[in-house]
Design a protein around this motif. Structure first.
Motif, PDB file in Angstrom:
ATOM      1  N   THR A 174       0.807  -1.232   0.000  1.00 48.67           N
ATOM      2  CA  THR A 174       0.000   0.000   0.000  1.00 48.67           C
ATOM      3  C   THR A 174       0.838   1.279   0.000  1.00 48.67           C
ATOM      4  OG1 THR A 174      -1.873  -1.124   1.041  1.00 48.67           O
ATOM      5  CG2 THR A 174      -1.836   1.278   1.163  1.00 48.67           C
ATOM      6  N   VAL A 202     -16.265  -6.184  -1.496  1.00 46.77           N
ATOM      7  CA  VAL A 202     -16.403  -5.929  -0.070  1.00 46.77           C
ATOM      8  C   VAL A 202     -17.658  -6.640   0.444  1.00 46.77           C
ATOM      9  CG1 VAL A 202     -16.639  -4.160   1.706  1.00 46.77           C
ATOM     10  CG2 VAL A 202     -15.241  -3.706  -0.323  1.00 46.77           C
ATOM     11  N   VAL A 204      -5.535   3.192  -1.425  1.00 48.28           N
ATOM     12  CA  VAL A 204      -6.045   2.469  -0.247  1.00 48.28           C
ATOM     13  C   VAL A 204      -7.321   1.712  -0.609  1.00 48.28           C
ATOM     14  CG1 VAL A 204      -7.054   2.746   2.057  1.00 48.28           C
ATOM     15  CG2 VAL A 204      -4.951   3.974   1.458  1.00 48.28           C
ATOM     16  N   ASN A 251      -6.354  -1.395  -2.668  1.00 46.45           N
ATOM     17  CA  ASN A 251      -5.766  -2.483  -1.895  1.00 46.45           C
ATOM     18  C   ASN A 251      -6.743  -3.094  -0.905  1.00 46.45           C
ATOM     19  OD1 ASN A 251      -3.451  -2.082  -3.337  1.00 46.45           O
ATOM     20  ND2 ASN A 251      -2.111  -1.892  -1.573  1.00 46.45           N
ATOM     21  N   LEU A 252      -7.692  -2.303  -0.422  1.00 49.95           N
ATOM     22  CA  LEU A 252      -8.743  -2.877   0.426  1.00 49.95           C
ATOM     23  C   LEU A 252      -9.574  -3.891  -0.351  1.00 49.95           C
ATOM     24  CD1 LEU A 252     -10.130   0.084   2.585  1.00 49.95           C
ATOM     25  CD2 LEU A 252      -9.061  -2.027   3.411  1.00 49.95           C
TER      26      LEU A 252
END
Length: 424
Positions: free
Chosen positions: A54, A160, A247, A250-251
Motif C-alpha cells: 500500500t 467488499v 487504499v 488495496n482494500l
C-alpha cells in the motif's frame, strides 16, 4: 460555455479523479484472478503483500501524478529528455506487450462472466465489450468520459459485500496480514511477483501521469506557473486523490483474498486460475449472492480497466514519438494516439478470441508487469529527482525514499522468483 469550477471550491468527491480511477483500474479481472488464486492456493498466507504494497504503491503513483502535473507532459515525454531513446522505446514496447496481453485476459474473463450470468457465447461477449470500450474512448471526449470511469469504481464494492456474506475467521486474517509466513517454493514466489505485478503495474504509472495533464488542461489551472501556494495546493490534492484511490484499491484486493481463502481454500478448492472460475467455484460453497456479486464485479471492473490499459499504451507511445495525445482531441487531430489505442484494444480482442490459454495470458501478464515495473520505476525516479526536468519541484522528502524502496521491492521479488526457480 460553462466555466471550469475552481479547484478550491470543489467538493472532495469532485477532487477525486485520476488517483481514484487509477486505483480502481488496478483491480481489473486479471488482478481479481491473481488475488483469487492467492486466496484459494495459500489461504490467508499472502495477505501481508496487500498491507506491504500500500505505501509503496501510493508513493509511486503520487510520483507518476507529480511528473504529469508539474511538467504538463507524460512520463515517456519526460524520459526522452534524460534517457537514451532506445532504452525508453524498449521499456515502452514491454509495456505495450504486457497491456495487450492484459486486455485479452480481461476481455476473456468478462465474456466468461457474462456467460455465467445470462448464458450465450463468451467469445462474442468478449469482442463486444472490447469494441464498446474502444468506441467510448474514440467518440466521447475526456471531460464526458471521466465521470463514467469514476462511477464504474462503485463496481468494486461488490467484493467488499462478498467478503461480508461469508463466514470469515477474522483473528486469522489479522494475524496473516501482519505476521507473514514466507516460503521458498517457486510457486509461492511466482504468486508474490504476480500480486506485486498486478498491484504496482506500469500501465497505472503512465495512465495517471497522462490524466493529471488532461485534468489541468480542462481546469486551466496552470498551478505550477502561477504561485508556490497554488503549486502546493495542487500537490496536496494529488496526494489526497492518490492515497484514497490506492487504499481503496488495496482494500478491495484484501477482501478478494479473504473471500476466496475463507471459502475456496477452506473447502479444498485450490486450483483457481481465472476470475470467472473463482466466481463459479463460489456458487456451491458461498451461495448465489456471493457468486452474483463476484461475477458482476468482473464485468464492471473490466469496463473500467480495458480503457485504462489501452489508453496508457497510447499515451506512452505518443509521448515517446512526440505525437499529440489527448482523449479530448478528435481522431483526425491525434491520429497516431488513436491508432495505438485502437491497435492495443483490437490486438487484445484477437488474443481473447484465439485458443490461447486464458490462464497463461492472465498470469504471465501479471508477471511481465512485475518484471517491467522495476526498470520503469527506476526511470521515473530519475525524472522526479532531476532539477533539469522538475526544477524546484523535485522530490526530496519521504516520497523519494519510499519511491526508491518500491523500486527495490519490485526488483527483489523478481530476483527471489528467479532464485527460487534455480533452487526449488
Amino acid at each position: 460555455m460553462t466555466k471550469p469550477v475552481p479547484r478550491h471550491r470543489r467538493s472532495l468527491f469532485n477532487l477525486l479523479g485520476p488517483g481514484l480511477i487509477t486505483g480502481a483500474a488496478d483491480d481489473d479481472p486479471s488482478g481479481i484472478a491473481t488475488y483469487s488464486q492467492a486466496g484459494a492456493q495459500t489461504g490467508f498466507g499472502l495477505l501481508w503483500t496487500v498491507f506491504l504494497t500500500t505505501p509503496f504503491m501510493t508513493a509511486i503513483q503520487i510520483i507518476s501524478a507529480r511528473i504529469g502535473a508539474i511538467t504538463g507532459r507524460g512520463i515517456a515525454a519526460n524520459a526522452r529528455t534524460i534517457y537514451p531513446r532506445p532504452l525508453v522505446l524498449g521499456l515502452i514496447a514491454l509495456l505495450c506487450g504486457a497491456n495487450a496481453i492484459n486486455i485479452a485476459a480481461d476481455l476473456a474473463a468478462m465474456g466468461e462472466a457474462m456467460q455465467m450470468l445470462i448464458g450465450g457465447p463468451p467469445h462474442l461477449y468478449a469482442a463486444a465489450f472490447g469494441l464498446f470500450c474502444l468506441m467510448l474512448e474514440v467518440f466521447i471526449s475526456y471531460r464526458r468520459y471521466a465521470p463514467y470511469l469514476k462511477g464504474l469504481t462503485l463496481a468494486l464494492f461488490a467484493y467488499v459485500a462478498a467478503a461480508f456474506s461469508v463466514d470469515v475467521p477474522w483473528a486469522d486474517v489479522f494475524t496473516a496480514t501482519f505476521i507473514p509466513r514466507l516460503s521458498f517454493s517457486p510457486d509461492y514466489w511466482f504468486l508474490v511477483v504476480a500480486i506485486l505485478g498486478t498491484t504496482i503495474s506500469p500501465y497505472l504509472f503512465f495512465w495517471q501521469a497522462a490524466e493529471e495533464v488532461e485534468e489541468d488542461k480542462l481546469t486551466h489551472s496552470r498551478s505550477f506557473t502561477r504561485s508556490p501556494q497554488r503549486a502546493q495546493a495542487r500537490l496536496k490534492e494529488i496526494s489526497i486523490d492518490t492515497w484514497i484511490g490506492m487504499v481503496f484499491s488495496n482494500l478491495v484486493a484484501f477482501f478478494i483474498i479473504v473471500t476466496t481463502a475463507a471459502t475456496l481454500h477452506k473447502g479444498g478448492v485450490t486450483d483457481i486460475q481465472t476470475a470467472s472460475q473463482a466466481a463459479e467455484a463460489l456458487r456451491p460453497i458461498a451461495g448465489p449472492f456471493t457468486f452474483f456479486v463476484f461475477a458482476a464485479g468482473i464485468i464492471g471492473t473490466g469496463l473500467l480497466a480495458v480503457p485504462v490499459l489501452a489508453g496508457s499504451a497510447a499515451y506512452a507511445v505518443a509521448d515517446a514519438f512526440g505525437w499529440r495525445s489527448s482523449l479530448e482531441l478528435t481522431v483526425m487531430k491525434a491520429r497516431g494516439f488513436y491508432l495505438i489505442l485502437g491497435g492495443a484494444t483490437c490486438l487484445g480482442i484477437l488474443l481473447a478470441l484465439t485458443r490461447i490459454d486464458p490462464i497463461k495470458l492472465l498470469l504471465w501478464s501479471a508477471v511481465i508487469n512485475g518484471i517491467a515495473a522495476a526498470p520503469i520505476m527506476a526511470m521515473m525516479m530519475g525524472i522526479v529527482t532531476s532539477k533539469r526536468v522538475l526544477g524546484d519541484y523535485t522530490v526530496k522528502t519521504w516520497l523519494a525514499w519510499v519511491g526508491w524502496g518500491a523500486t527495490g521491492l519490485m526488483g527483489l521479488t523478481v530476483f527471489a522468483l528467479i532464485a527460487s526457480l534455480f533452487l526449488g
